[in-house]
Each structure stands twice: as C-alpha cells, then as structure tokens.
Design a protein around this motif. Structure first.
Motif, PDB file in Angstrom:
ATOM      1  N   ARG A 118      34.345  60.170  66.021  1.00  0.00           N
ATOM      2  CA  ARG A 118      34.190  61.614  66.185  1.00  0.00           C
ATOM      3  C   ARG A 118      32.734  62.046  66.034  1.00  0.00           C
ATOM      4  O   ARG A 118      32.314  63.037  66.640  1.00  0.00           O
ATOM      5  N   ASP A 119      31.967  61.301  65.212  1.00  0.00           N
ATOM      6  CA  ASP A 119      30.541  61.608  65.082  1.00  0.00           C
ATOM      7  C   ASP A 119      29.833  61.405  66.418  1.00  0.00           C
ATOM      8  O   ASP A 119      28.940  62.180  66.793  1.00  0.00           O
ATOM      9  N   ASP A 216      18.212  61.642  64.145  1.00  0.00           N
ATOM     10  CA  ASP A 216      18.046  63.083  64.330  1.00  0.00           C
ATOM     11  C   ASP A 216      19.333  63.583  65.006  1.00  0.00           C
ATOM     12  O   ASP A 216      19.689  63.110  66.085  1.00  0.00           O
ATOM     13  N   PRO A 217      20.054  64.520  64.393  1.00  0.00           N
ATOM     14  CA  PRO A 217      21.339  64.935  64.961  1.00  0.00           C
ATOM     15  C   PRO A 217      21.227  65.661  66.296  1.00  0.00           C
ATOM     16  O   PRO A 217      22.228  65.800  67.000  1.00  0.00           O
ATOM     17  N   ASP A 218      20.031  66.098  66.649  1.00  0.00           N
ATOM     18  CA  ASP A 218      19.853  66.798  67.924  1.00  0.00           C
ATOM     19  C   ASP A 218      19.393  65.853  69.027  1.00  0.00           C
ATOM     20  O   ASP A 218      20.071  65.670  70.027  1.00  0.00           O
ATOM     21  N   SER A 261      30.240  53.314  70.951  1.00  0.00           N
ATOM     22  CA  SER A 261      29.489  53.059  72.184  1.00  0.00           C
ATOM     23  C   SER A 261      30.367  53.087  73.427  1.00  0.00           C
ATOM     24  O   SER A 261      29.843  53.006  74.550  1.00  0.00           O
ATOM     25  N   THR A 262      31.687  53.199  73.263  1.00  0.00           N
ATOM     26  CA  THR A 262      32.564  53.339  74.423  1.00  0.00           C
ATOM     27  C   THR A 262      32.758  54.803  74.812  1.00  0.00           C
ATOM     28  O   THR A 262      33.370  55.096  75.840  1.00  0.00           O
ATOM     29  N   VAL A 263      32.235  55.724  73.995  1.00  0.00           N
ATOM     30  CA  VAL A 263      32.318  57.148  74.324  1.00  0.00           C
ATOM     31  C   VAL A 263      31.469  57.423  75.569  1.00  0.00           C
ATOM     32  O   VAL A 263      30.384  56.863  75.734  1.00  0.00           O
TER      33      VAL A 263
END
Length: 342
Positions: A118-119, A216-218, A261-263
């Motif tokens: 989900r992250d 960095d979340p952005d 990494s499959t997202v």
C-alpha cells in the motif's frame, strides 16, 4: 507498539543514550520497528519528540561472524560525509552494564519507507518509476568510493568475489538448513559453473532493496540506504544482482517476495540494468549470474531466519513464521534466470 523488554534493557539504555550529549530529554520511550528478520531495529523517542534509531543482533544463538553490529558501525562511520546517503552515526554501545551485545545508534531519517504494498500504491506514478533509478544511482555512489580514502580497503578479502560468495553461503546453508533441498544443491553447481571470475574490487552493500531505503515521499529520491550488515568488498555487479533478486515483476513465477515492484509504474528489471550500465559505465553481461546468485543467497538467508525462528520464537516479527516454500520458490526462480540466460 512491539515488546522490547527481551531485546533491550530500556532503563540502562535510556541513561546511556542521554550520555551521548545529543540533547535527549527523559523520559525516553522505546519501540521495535520495521519487518527486519535479521538484526533488530528500535526507535527511541524522547520527551520532546526527538528520535534515534538503534540496531542490535537478533535474539538467541548466532552463527559465527553473522550480525556484526560493530562492523556495521565501522562502515557507516566511514561513509559519513561521502556521496552515499546514510544516517548520521551517534555511537556504539558495548557497555556490559547496559547491553549483552553491541548496539548501534544512528540519527532518525525523515522520509517514507516502502514496507507495504500500500505504501508503493500511495506513491505518485512518476515517483514509482523513479525510485528504482534512484536506488541504482545510490549503488553507483557506493561503487565509486575510493576504498583507501574512506579507510575500508581492509574490510574484507580482495579475492574473486563470486567464488568467495559461493563458498561462504554454502557454509551458511550447511549450518542453518532445516532439511535437504536437492534443487538448491543443483543451483549451487550451476552457479559455480557460471562464475565470471575476478572482477573489480569495490564496496558492496550486499542487501540493496526497496525496504532498505528511506525515500523522499514526493520525488522518491533515496535519502538513506540502511542495513549494512552484509556489506563487504567485491564485484559491484553483485549489488545490482541483489536488487534484481528483490525486484519481482509481472509474469514472474510466484514467490513470497515483497511485491511493491509489481505495482503499475515501477521500472522493470531490464530498465534498472540499462540505467546502471549508463550511469556506471560498466559492462553488465554477467548480470544473470549475479541475479541468480542473489536469489540463491536470499533463499539461504530465509532458511537461516527459519532456523532462528524455530530455535527461538522471540525472533518472530510482524511477517510471522517463514515457511519452507518461501525458500523453495526462490530457488526455482533462480533456475529460471539461469535457464533464460542459457
């Protein structure tokens, strides 16, 4: 909050941390954090919200030379002020009155950690695509270090890395395995036959994957790469192979690997290899060997985790018990990598 009572003497550690003179104000609260199945990680938070991070070896009986936190302290200290993004090191506690094992203390790095699928899904699509490239860039910074200049030229042997890895991890398998696994033995033989032989001698992180970086979340640039316990000297392509081993993508055989990494939007393994070749200037023709070796090592590491969990249930974490099939699936995946290369 996870129980820390068996991993830390929180009262003694609180007093020791306050002696570091980094401005901690009591009381200090402790929490075990992360999904690490090897060295245990804790967060210390003081009365005003300042935070430090600590790492100690796992509980129970350990294999010789494994989980060397003092060595990790040496490496991180050597990397302070370089282009490699690492946390600020505050100290190493080896006081027998405080702890029965060494405890590494570093600064808390603000940012996002991709601990859950989900992250990854919460990231902007452009950030998803970028994070793998930023991790590859981080590896190239590690591999560009002058070993003499940072004082790590004597960290490990300079002999051919592939042969060293095959020998070392075969020994680890013999010491930690819970059963016979003929497919792993056959994989070991196939890897030995494909060993590319002598290569460059560079600093190798040894455990490069998405869960071991703070970003960095952005924009998803890597702010810190963590968990240096497997760091050594060897062929830099080994780090790329490890990254690929931890990077499942659509169409792969099923495994229990972290599947962020499959997202949709994440770079493919081919894109990561091409980016590494571009930014490092290195020949990447031997990458399939290092990719398969990374899967083989990961299987052996998980078998060691299984052994520790069977021997001492206190080593269970939020991921629960590692099943035997997790190791079997990785071995099968490594055979596929070698089959495709052939």
């Amino acid at each position: 909050m996870n129980d820390v009572s068996e991993g830390l003497d929180t009262r003694a550690m609180s007093e020791w941390l306050q002696g570091l003179e980094v401005g901690l104000q009591p009381p200090v609260d402790f929490e075990r954090v992360g999904l690490g199945q090897s060295n245990l990680t804790y967060l210390a938070t003081d009365a005003k919200g300042a935070r430090l991070v600590m790492r100690r070896p796992p509980l129970g009986e350990l294999l010789a030379s494994a989980h060397d936190v003092a060595r990790e302290h040496r490496i991180l200290s050597a990397l302070q002020g370089t282009d490699v993004p690492v946390p600020l090191v505050h100290g190493l506690c080896q006081d027998a009155a405080v702890t029965d094992v060494p405890v590494l203390v570093v600064d808390f790095v603000e940012g996002a950690v991709l601990d859950d699928r989900r992250d990854a899904e919460a990231l902007d699509p452009a950030a998803r695509h970028h994070v793998g490239f930023s991790l590859v860039d981080t590896l190239t910074h590690i591999h560009a270090l002058d070993l003499e200049q940072v004082g790590l030229a004597d960290l490990a042997s300079h002999k051919p890395y592939g042969a060293r890895q095959l020998r070392r991890w075969s020994q680890q398998w013999d010491l930690s395995r819970t059963r016979d696994l003929p497919d792993l033995e056959r994989l070991t033989e196939r890897l030995a036959a494909r060993d590319p032989g002598p290569g460059e001698v560079r600093l190798v992180h040894g455990d490069s994957h998405l869960r071991n970086v703070i970003i960095d979340p952005d924009g998803a640039d890597v702010r810190a790469i963590l968990d240096w316990e497997l760091c050594t000297l060897g062929d830099p392509l080994a780090d790329l192979g490890t990254l690929l081993a931890y990077w499942p993508q659509a169409g792969d055989p099923p495994t229990m690997r972290f599947d962020a990494s499959t997202v949709s939007g994440f770079a493919t393994r081919t894109e990561l290899v091409e980016h590494y070749a571009q930014v490092s200037g290195r020949d990447v023709t031997s990458v399939p060997f290092w990719h398969a070796l990374g899967l083989w090592k990961l299987g052996i590491i998980l078998e060691g985790v299984r052994r520790r969990q069977l021997d001492d249930p206190r080593n269970l974490t939020a991921m629960g018990e590692i099943p035997a099939k997790a190791v079997d699936e990785l071995v099968a995946c490594a055979h596929v990598v070698l089959d495709d290369a052939d």
